[in-house]
Design a protein around this motif. Structure first.
Motif, mmCIF file in Angstrom:
data_model
loop_
_atom_site.group_PDB
_atom_site.id
_atom_site.type_symbol
_atom_site.label_atom_id
_atom_site.label_comp_id
_atom_site.label_asym_id
_atom_site.label_seq_id
_atom_site.Cartn_x
_atom_site.Cartn_y
_atom_site.Cartn_z
ATOM 1 N N VAL A 255 33.833 18.455 51.832
ATOM 2 C CA VAL A 255 33.201 19.769 51.940
ATOM 3 C C VAL A 255 31.813 19.643 52.571
ATOM 4 N N ASN A 256 31.095 18.584 52.207
ATOM 5 C CA ASN A 256 29.731 18.403 52.715
ATOM 6 C C ASN A 256 29.686 18.116 54.214
ATOM 7 N N ASP A 257 30.823 17.689 54.788
ATOM 8 C CA ASP A 257 30.845 17.344 56.212
ATOM 9 C C ASP A 257 30.860 18.568 57.118
ATOM 10 N N PHE A 258 31.238 19.727 56.569
ATOM 11 C CA PHE A 258 31.380 20.903 57.420
ATOM 12 C C PHE A 258 30.028 21.451 57.881
ATOM 13 N N LYS A 259 28.949 21.149 57.112
ATOM 14 C CA LYS A 259 27.646 21.681 57.491
ATOM 15 C C LYS A 259 27.035 20.927 58.661
ATOM 16 N N SER A 260 27.597 19.750 58.997
ATOM 17 C CA SER A 260 26.970 18.920 60.037
ATOM 18 C C SER A 260 27.957 18.519 61.130
ATOM 19 N N VAL A 261 28.936 19.367 61.397
ATOM 20 C CA VAL A 261 29.969 19.038 62.380
ATOM 21 C C VAL A 261 29.358 18.777 63.754
ATOM 22 N N GLU A 262 28.446 19.643 64.185
ATOM 23 C CA GLU A 262 27.906 19.520 65.536
ATOM 24 C C GLU A 262 27.094 18.239 65.690
ATOM 25 N N GLY A 263 26.238 17.957 64.722
ATOM 26 C CA GLY A 263 25.437 16.740 64.781
ATOM 27 C C GLY A 263 26.295 15.489 64.706
ATOM 28 N N ASP A 264 27.312 15.513 63.836
ATOM 29 C CA ASP A 264 28.220 14.368 63.730
ATOM 30 C C ASP A 264 28.935 14.121 65.049
ATOM 31 N N ARG A 265 29.355 15.193 65.689
ATOM 32 C CA ARG A 265 30.076 15.058 66.964
ATOM 33 C C ARG A 265 29.165 14.465 68.035
ATOM 34 N N GLN A 266 27.919 14.922 68.085
ATOM 35 C CA GLN A 266 26.983 14.431 69.092
ATOM 36 C C GLN A 266 26.668 12.949 68.918
ATOM 37 N N LEU A 267 26.600 12.497 67.659
ATOM 38 C CA LEU A 267 26.238 11.098 67.397
ATOM 39 C C LEU A 267 27.449 10.202 67.175
ATOM 40 N N GLY A 268 28.647 10.733 67.372
ATOM 41 C CA GLY A 268 29.849 9.913 67.293
ATOM 42 C C GLY A 268 30.285 9.549 65.890
ATOM 43 N N LEU A 269 29.848 10.287 64.876
ATOM 44 C CA LEU A 269 30.280 10.026 63.503
ATOM 45 C C LEU A 269 31.665 10.640 63.288
ATOM 46 N N LYS A 270 32.577 9.838 62.774
ATOM 47 C CA LYS A 270 33.967 10.286 62.644
ATOM 48 C C LYS A 270 34.226 10.923 61.284
ATOM 49 N N SER A 271 33.563 12.037 61.020
ATOM 50 C CA SER A 271 33.868 12.799 59.818
ATOM 51 C C SER A 271 35.233 13.456 60.004
ATOM 52 N N LEU A 272 35.851 13.867 58.917
ATOM 53 C CA LEU A 272 37.184 14.460 59.029
ATOM 54 C C LEU A 272 37.191 15.760 59.841
ATOM 55 N N PRO A 273 36.196 16.649 59.686
ATOM 56 C CA PRO A 273 36.192 17.830 60.558
ATOM 57 C C PRO A 273 36.080 17.489 62.038
ATOM 58 N N VAL A 274 35.392 16.388 62.374
ATOM 59 C CA VAL A 274 35.306 15.964 63.770
ATOM 60 C C VAL A 274 36.640 15.386 64.230
ATOM 61 N N MET A 275 37.264 14.553 63.394
ATOM 62 C CA MET A 275 38.507 13.882 63.781
ATOM 63 C C MET A 275 39.700 14.828 63.851
ATOM 64 N N PHE A 276 39.814 15.733 62.869
ATOM 65 C CA PHE A 276 41.023 16.548 62.755
ATOM 66 C C PHE A 276 40.819 18.014 63.113
ATOM 67 N N GLY A 277 39.567 18.412 63.310
ATOM 68 C CA GLY A 277 39.290 19.824 63.518
ATOM 69 C C GLY A 277 38.998 20.499 62.184
ATOM 70 N N VAL A 278 38.306 21.617 62.249
ATOM 71 C CA VAL A 278 37.827 22.281 61.037
ATOM 72 C C VAL A 278 38.970 22.748 60.141
ATOM 73 N N THR A 279 39.989 23.377 60.718
ATOM 74 C CA THR A 279 41.065 23.943 59.903
ATOM 75 C C THR A 279 41.872 22.865 59.201
ATOM 76 N N THR A 280 42.293 21.848 59.930
ATOM 77 C CA THR A 280 43.084 20.765 59.335
ATOM 78 C C THR A 280 42.281 20.021 58.275
ATOM 79 N N ALA A 281 41.014 19.767 58.564
ATOM 80 C CA ALA A 281 40.161 19.071 57.594
ATOM 81 C C ALA A 281 39.997 19.891 56.322
ATOM 82 N N ALA A 282 39.930 21.207 56.444
ATOM 83 C CA ALA A 282 39.826 22.069 55.258
ATOM 84 C C ALA A 282 41.071 21.937 54.388
ATOM 85 N N TRP A 283 42.245 21.883 55.019
ATOM 86 C CA TRP A 283 43.482 21.717 54.250
ATOM 87 C C TRP A 283 43.551 20.337 53.599
ATOM 88 N N ILE A 284 43.128 19.301 54.317
ATOM 89 C CA ILE A 284 43.089 17.952 53.724
ATOM 90 C C ILE A 284 42.181 17.966 52.494
#
Length: 332
Positions: A224-253
């Motif tokens: 849940v905490n990863d959704f607030k920083s999706v844009e920053g994670d994407r820019q710095l190459g951090l592979k959070s689940l919302p970055v890897m799977f997209g917001v909707t799929t990560a929410a279901w996971i």
């Protein structure tokens, strides 16, 4: 009818106070501008994150089956909460902010380090003081408990090392959505539970394995905490689940991890014939599912904080129900 002009300053004052409170607690949506070094240090420690760790100690004490309501035991519990919350969680959060200062400059520029409110040497000193204080309190608790092996000290050192490799290169577990979030979930559920249990009872393999299993539900909370920083994670190459799977799929996971593994714990309680507690745990899972549908699954980016506020109380009470069941089972 009230004069809208006269109400405006009050509303502004209330908003400013709310921003200051969020700032001190380390919450999303805070504002910069604090000048007191002690308040800045407190902000780095993110007091809002201490609550699950303190609750984990309560669960550990309950699962030991040996806790009694006496002044001595309450004070010992308070010392263990100090260890798990302000000291070692404060260490973890300060360490994380230290290594996240570049990403925070993108996602949360009001944080103390990227805003320049506190210097790097001051941050490093705070990390060292909190770590050493935590280990010292853990050792003192081991001495009281009469442990031949310093169990609580080992948990404190092991958890501190986990915090380091979670935040710091080269491992930086948080760069991996699965490993990082599980490490976070275990830190919030298993580690304080072990400390509370070891303080008043014998930490055994059943408690260790069950809490590690329960931490898989904590993995969902960590996502849940990863959704607030999706844009920053994407820019710095951090592979959070919302970055890897997209917001909707990560929410279901996220929601499936939370619900399925709590359901697994309820099944275990039934297997050890703690049926009443198993039913209570299931009843606590149901409103979580309701809030997941109402808030999180519909818009996880906008509703992450609202979802956590509404659903997490049911998760933490479910942890206590489980702990009481285990404590009851230990007495049989």
């Amino acid at each position: 009818m009230a004069d809208p002009v006269s109400e405006t300053p009050n509303k502004g004052s209330e908003a400013a106070k709310g921003g200051k409170t969020r700032q001190l607690l380390g919450m999303k949506g805070a504002e910069a501008g604090e000048t007191s070094i002690w308040k800045i240090r407190l902000q780095l420690m993110k007091p809002i994150t201490w609550i699950p760790l303190i609750w984990g100690v309560v669960c550990g004490a309950a699962s030991s089956g040996n806790f009694v309501w006496s002044v001595e035991y309450v004070l010992l519990s308070a010392a263990c909460m100090l260890l798990s919350g302000p000291l070692l969680t404060g260490y973890t959060q300060t360490l994380n902010d230290f290594y996240d200062r570049e990403i925070d400059a993108i996602n949360e520029p009001y944080r103390p380090i990227p805003s320049g409110a506190i210097s790097i040497p001051q941050v490093v000193t705070q990390i060292g003081v909190l770590l050493l204080s935590g280990v010292a309190v853990a050792y003192a608790l081991d001495q009281w408990a009469g442990h031949n092996f310093p169990t609580i000290t080992a948990i404190a050192i092991g958890g501190s090392f986990l915090s380091y490799i979670y935040s710091a290169p080269p491992l930086k577990l948080k760069q991996n959505g699965w490993l990082g979030n599980y490490a976070l979930g275990a830190s919030y559920i298993a580690l304080p539970w072990w400390a509370g249990h070891a303080l008043f009872g014998d930490l055994n393999l059943t408690i260790v394995l069950l809490t590690l299993f329960y931490s898989l539900a904590g993995l969902g909370i960590a996502i849940v905490n990863d959704f607030k920083s999706v844009e920053g994670d994407r820019q710095l190459g951090l592979k959070s689940l919302p970055v890897m799977f997209g917001v909707t799929t990560a929410a279901w996971i996220c929601v499936l991890m939370i619900d399925v593994f709590q359901g697994g714990v309820a099944a275990y309680l039934m297997a050890i014939h703690q049926n009443l507690y198993a039913v209570l745990l299931v009843l606590l899972i149901i409103p979580q599912i309701t809030f997941q549908d109402m808030y999180f699954l519909r818009n996880p980016l906008e509703n992450d904080v609202k979802y956590q506020a509404s659903a997490q109380p049911f998760l933490v009470f479910g942890m206590l129900v489980t702990a009481l069941a285990l404590g009851q089972s230990a007495l049989v």
